[in-house]
Structures are given as structure tokens and as C-alpha cells.
Design a protein around this motif. Structure first.
Motif, mmCIF file in Angstrom:
data_model
loop_
_atom_site.group_PDB
_atom_site.id
_atom_site.type_symbol
_atom_site.label_atom_id
_atom_site.label_comp_id
_atom_site.label_asym_id
_atom_site.label_seq_id
_atom_site.Cartn_x
_atom_site.Cartn_y
_atom_site.Cartn_z
ATOM 1 N N GLU A 1 0.802 -1.117 0.040
ATOM 2 C CA GLU A 1 -0.070 0.005 -0.004
ATOM 3 C C GLU A 1 0.903 1.244 0.039
ATOM 4 N N ASN B 1 -4.119 -1.575 -7.896
ATOM 5 C CA ASN B 1 -5.537 -1.673 -7.707
ATOM 6 C C ASN B 1 -5.948 -2.706 -8.629
ATOM 7 N N VAL C 1 -2.883 0.243 -4.123
ATOM 8 C CA VAL C 1 -2.256 -1.282 -3.611
ATOM 9 C C VAL C 1 -1.422 -1.636 -4.710
ATOM 10 N N GLY D 1 -2.541 5.311 -0.898
ATOM 11 C CA GLY D 1 -3.628 4.291 -0.875
ATOM 12 C C GLY D 1 -3.510 3.231 -2.025
#
Length: 315
Positions: free
Chosen positions: A12, A50, A65, A63
Motif C-alpha cells: 500500500e 488496484n 495497492v 492508498g
């Protein structure tokens, strides 16, 4: 092979790496993995952000990933970092806190490895500070130039300092010994510079109408019989800018292997002076955390000091 390269990693992204390109993040994290392999896994879609494929130029956000696939690297001894060289770097640190390092770079050491150079300042500092999660160059100086070099210890500090560089809030002053008598009325050189790469890979810069706008400001520090010690302040930050602007002004820098004067350099070599006389003497900037103005000065090394103290009548 490094253990963390053997399995899928899900990371992250924090503030330290926000706005960093994903390829640069991977290059820094997967130390020892060839760049070609990193770009291959990006191209094949094995790196995901993401759960989506991304291009190398994708900029990470807080934030995100990031999925990093297992990467196979043949085991090989790490000969890139000389432990004696690493230990000696400690004595060249002028200042350090949790955001920055100000370093007095010796002449002859590259700021980073590459192009046939295994060991650079940044690799050495990472070996010297193995617990530092982030260490990146804020700017660069030539291998043969000595003096002030700024390193960021956090991504947020790097962004802050890069913003200052863009807005010309970082003041860098260099000292250079140049051939001949620098004119008292010459306070600046404005000449566009074009970078060329030879077949050998060597970079040469020349004044050209097709080049990028470039400006260096000058101040005489001391006049000698056959040379002048000047202070040079680059307004722009082009490759080899001060060196080429000095040559363009008709006063090349002492012992400049690319842009120097052979007769001047031979005379200096005869009295034992063999390094480029270009020294990043001082740097001032706004601290990325305290917002206070800071200024640091890097002392001359033994070669520069000896030339100006013992051979003042020979130059």
C-alpha cells in the motif's frame, strides 16, 4: 536471491512514494534486478495497481495497492559497494536530519552508479544507512566536480525540494579556477546549450542556437597572474553548464578534460594539480519540514587548498 523477490508482494503506497513513477519505484525497491526485467513484467501486465495493468509512467497515489510479481534473479556476489569507500563517506556528511542529508562530494566519485560506474554516492549512502527506507538525489553534480550535494530521506522532502528547484528558490554557488583574466565587467553568460551523445556514449555539450536557454552568473573572487578564481551561480541547470559557459566566455576551467585549455592544464599538472577545479561551494534552500532558510558551505579538499595556498604564484 533476495527473499522478498521470491513471492508476490502487495504494497500500500504511503505519502513517501506518492507521485513517484511506478517504474522508478520498482527500480529502487528491487535492487539488483535488471531494468530490462522490470520493464518486461510491466509490459506483460504482471505489475498491477488496484488490480489493473499500468504503464511505466503511471504515477502512484496514496492508498494505491501495488502488486509486484516474483522476480527471479541469479545469485551473484555484490561487488558494487566497496566497504572502505562506504565508511569514508561518513566523514563527508555536512548535515543530516530525518528529512535531508547535505553531502560534500569528493571529486572523482559519481553521484550514482551506471555507465560503467559501479559505485556512486547514492549507492554508498544506502549501504551506510541500511535502515533508511528512502534515499534519493535531489539534484546532480558532475563526477569530477566536488562539493555540496543534497539528498532527500523522504519522498515528501524530495517533492518539496524539487518544487523549490523549479521555482529557482535553491541557490547554488560554485567556485572555479579559470584560464586567463576574467573581465571585471562580465557578470553573466547567456548562451543556449545543446547536449550531444557520441557513439562511445560520451556526452558533449555545445553552445547552439538549437539548444535550451541557459544562464550562469559570475563574480570574481581573486585574480592571479595567469588565471582567475570565480564564483559561478547557475540560473538554469543544464548538463555541464558552468564548464561550457566558461569555455564560451574564453576562460575554460582548470583541468577540464572535455572543455579545457591544454597548455593551461599542462602547467597545472607540472606542479601536481590533476583534478577539475570546479567546486559546489555552497547551497541554500528552504528546509522541507521547518520551512526555515538553510545555507551550507562545503570546505575545499586538500588538492584545491594546496593549489591556492602553496602555488599562488604559479597560477
Amino acid at each position: 536471491m533476495n527473499e522478498e523477490f521470491k513471492t508476490v508482494q502487495l504494497i500500500e503506497i504511503t505519502d513517501d512514494h506518492a507521485l513517484q513513477r511506478v517504474d522508478n519505484y520498482l527500480i529502487a525497491r528491487l535492487k539488483g534486478v535488471p531494468k530490462s526485467m522490470i520493464y518486461r513484467v510491466l509490459r506483460k501486465g504482471e505489475v498491477r495497481v488496484n488490480k489493473k495493468r499500468v504503464k511505466p509512467e503511471y504515477k502512484l497515489s496514496i492508498g494505491d495497492v501495488l502488486r509486484i510479481p516474483p522476480v527471479r534473479v541469479a545469485d551473484k556476489p555484490n561487488n558494487n559497494v566497496n566497504l572502505n569507500k562506504v565508511a569514508s563517506l561518513e566523514t563527508h556528511i555536512l548535515y543530516e536530519d530525518d528529512r535531508i542529508i547535505v553531502f560534500n562530494k569528493p571529486s572523482g566519485i559519481a553521484v550514482h552508479g551506471g555507465s560503467g560506474v559501479n559505485f556512486g554516492v547514492i549507492e554508498g549512502l544506502r549501504a551506510l544507512r541500511p535502515d533508511s527506507r528512502f534515499l534519493e538525489l535531489v539534484h546532480r553534480i558532475d563526477r569530477d566536480t566536488s562539493g555540496c550535494l543534497l539528498i532527500a530521506k523522504k519522498r515528501s522532502a524530495l517533492r518539496h525540494l524539487h518544487e523549490q528547484l523549479r521555482h529557482k528558490q535553491v541557490d547554488k554557488r560554485y567556485h572555479a579556477l579559470v584560464c586567463g583574466q576574467w573581465p571585471e565587467h562580465r557578470f553573466k553568460v547567456v548562451a543556449a546549450l545543446e547536449k550531444n551523445t557520441l557513439k562511445s556514449g560520451e556526452r558533449l555539450v555545445s553552445v547552439s542556437l538549437n539548444g535550451k536557454p541557459s544562464e550562469t552568473r559570475y563574480r570574481i573572487l581573486e585574480q592571479f597572474s595567469k588565471s582567475t578564481l570565480v564564483e559561478a551561480s547557475p540560473i538554469t541547470g543544464r548538463t555541464h553548464q558552468i564548464r561550457v559557459h566558461c569555455l564560451h566566455a574564453g576562460h575554460p576551467i582548470a583541468q577540464d578534460s572535455k572543455y579545457g585549455d591544454s597548455v593551461f592544464d599542462a602547467r597545472l599538472k607540472s606542479i601536481g594539480f590533476n583534478r577539475l577545479f570546479l567546486h559546489a561551494n555552497s547551497i541554500s534552500f528552504i528546509h522541507p519540514s521547518t520551512e526555515k532558510k538553510m545555507k551550507f558551505t562545503a570546505p575545499y579538499d586538500e588538492a584545491l587548498t594546496k593549489l591556492l595556498s602553496e602555488h599562488v604564484h604559479d597560477i
